[in-house]
Design a protein around this motif. Structure first.
Motif, mmCIF file in Angstrom:
data_model
loop_
_atom_site.group_PDB
_atom_site.id
_atom_site.type_symbol
_atom_site.label_atom_id
_atom_site.label_comp_id
_atom_site.label_asym_id
_atom_site.label_seq_id
_atom_site.Cartn_x
_atom_site.Cartn_y
_atom_site.Cartn_z
ATOM 1 N N VAL A 108 4.198 -2.533 2.887
ATOM 2 C CA VAL A 108 5.148 -1.952 3.838
ATOM 3 C C VAL A 108 6.527 -1.814 3.193
ATOM 4 N N SER A 109 7.114 -0.635 3.336
ATOM 5 C CA SER A 109 8.478 -0.435 2.847
ATOM 6 C C SER A 109 9.061 0.827 3.451
ATOM 7 N N ASP A 110 10.377 0.844 3.648
ATOM 8 C CA ASP A 110 11.068 2.055 4.073
ATOM 9 C C ASP A 110 11.499 2.907 2.884
ATOM 10 N N ASP A 111 11.223 2.418 1.672
ATOM 11 C CA ASP A 111 11.395 3.242 0.474
ATOM 12 C C ASP A 111 10.094 4.039 0.307
ATOM 13 N N LEU A 112 10.063 5.225 0.897
ATOM 14 C CA LEU A 112 8.821 5.986 0.985
ATOM 15 C C LEU A 112 8.323 6.445 -0.376
ATOM 16 N N ASP A 113 9.233 6.642 -1.323
ATOM 17 C CA ASP A 113 8.804 7.008 -2.673
ATOM 18 C C ASP A 113 8.037 5.865 -3.320
ATOM 19 N N GLN A 114 8.477 4.633 -3.074
ATOM 20 C CA GLN A 114 7.774 3.471 -3.629
ATOM 21 C C GLN A 114 6.400 3.311 -2.983
ATOM 22 N N VAL A 115 6.292 3.595 -1.685
ATOM 23 C CA VAL A 115 4.994 3.507 -1.019
ATOM 24 C C VAL A 115 4.035 4.526 -1.634
ATOM 25 N N ALA A 116 4.536 5.748 -1.852
ATOM 26 C CA ALA A 116 3.696 6.786 -2.466
ATOM 27 C C ALA A 116 3.307 6.411 -3.889
ATOM 28 N N LYS A 117 4.241 5.836 -4.630
ATOM 29 C CA LYS A 117 3.945 5.415 -6.012
ATOM 30 C C LYS A 117 2.924 4.283 -6.011
ATOM 31 N N ALA A 118 3.053 3.347 -5.080
ATOM 32 C CA ALA A 118 2.093 2.248 -4.984
ATOM 33 C C ALA A 118 0.707 2.782 -4.659
ATOM 34 N N GLU A 119 0.636 3.790 -3.799
ATOM 35 C CA GLU A 119 -0.662 4.401 -3.479
ATOM 36 C C GLU A 119 -1.305 4.979 -4.744
ATOM 37 N N SER A 120 -0.519 5.741 -5.497
ATOM 38 C CA SER A 120 -1.032 6.341 -6.732
ATOM 39 C C SER A 120 -1.473 5.281 -7.733
ATOM 40 N N ASP A 121 -0.655 4.236 -7.891
ATOM 41 C CA ASP A 121 -0.980 3.181 -8.855
ATOM 42 C C ASP A 121 -2.176 2.360 -8.403
ATOM 43 N N ALA A 122 -2.312 2.130 -7.106
ATOM 44 C CA ALA A 122 -3.472 1.381 -6.606
ATOM 45 C C ALA A 122 -4.757 2.138 -6.908
ATOM 46 N N ARG A 123 -4.725 3.438 -6.715
ATOM 47 C CA ARG A 123 -5.921 4.239 -7.022
ATOM 48 C C ARG A 123 -6.220 4.233 -8.513
#
Length: 270
Positions: A154-169
């Motif tokens: 969870v974060s309000d830094d939406l770019d970090q959430v998107a980056k975490a999604e990409s890195d998790a995959r």
């Protein structure tokens, strides 16, 4: 024009079935009732835990399994468990580490429990109001690797959430399913626990071809259920990315978009 021979409708909850205030409208309840009258089955799926979906059961007269945690846990309307897909225990630690490295707050869902390390962290009060129960505070997630149905970053830094999604995959590969259920939530579940899997589960359980299933949602994780279904409907409040992935687009969830979609695209009202 109505979709040809739709036999089951599968709906997302937040941003789709409920209003921004997390309520069901009378028109939504009526639309679900009309599906039943037409002999069309109705089911729901959500990133919410089962207890967070319980408020839908009575007003919508739900009879089919509820797919919680994006399909990580199937329960009957009385909340008894049918089937669960837990994240592999050896993947839990690396997932927590990856999300934390992106400065995301981490939540764990195990059984009926929602576990957090800081009850004052962003979005916890909002989530508690949505699912209608409070999280359990724990000092650490150390040793908590068994029976984890979902891990949320969870974060309000939406770019970090998107980056975490990409890195998790990229880093966790086929060991997990990682998708955003809100711009600020990254849901990590078992690889079979995704909304496309929910379509396949319902198709198998009720002997309904995916081509005769309609799906409706608003977030990137809903695209996974759009792909196998015969009719996919994006909410008007969804992003252009989600809308492009759907065959039809309805109004937003504060403009009776769900009910309008059922009336127009499924039941064929003029």
């Amino acid at each position: 024009m109505p979709a040809a021979k739709i036999e089951l409708v599968l709906a997302d909850v937040d941003g789709t079935l409920v209003t921004p205030e997390k309520e069901l409208t009378d028109r939504t309840i009526e639309a679900v009732g009309r599906l039943k009258d037409a002999g069309i089955k109705f089911a729901v799926t959500s990133g919410r835990p089962p207890r967070g979906m319980q408020m839908l059961v009575e007003p919508l007269e739900l009879t089919l399994p509820l797919a919680a945690f994006n399909g990580g846990l199937f329960v009957r309307p009385d909340m008894s468990v049918i089937e669960q897909h837990a994240i592999a225990s050896e993947i839990v630690g690396p997932t927590i580490k990856l999300l934390s490295a992106h400065q995301l707050d981490v939540w764990l869902y195990r059984g009926a429990g929602w576990l957090v390390r800081d009850t004052k962290a962003p979005h916890i009060a909002q989530e508690a109001a949505t699912v209608r129960f409070e999280p359990t505070l724990v000092e650490s997630f150390d040793g908590m690797t068994e029976d984890i149905a979902k891990i949320v970053g969870v974060s309000d830094d939406l770019d970090q959430v998107a980056k975490a999604e990409s890195d998790a995959r990229a880093q966790l590969g086929d060991h997990v399913s990682a998708a955003r259920s809100q711009p600020y939530y990254l849901d990590v579940t078992h690889p079979q626990a995704n909304k496309g899997g929910v379509v396949r589960y319902l198709s198998h359980e009720y002997d309904i071809p995916p081509s005769k299933i309609a799906t409706i949602g608003d977030m990137p994780n809903d695209v996974l259920m759009f792909t196998p279904s015969g009719l996919s409907i994006a909410m008007g409040n969804s992003s252009s990315e989600v809308q492009r992935a759907a065959r039809r687009v309805t109004a937003s969830n504060d403009e009776e978009g769900f009910a309008l979609a059922i009336e127009r695209f499924v039941l064929g009202d003029s």
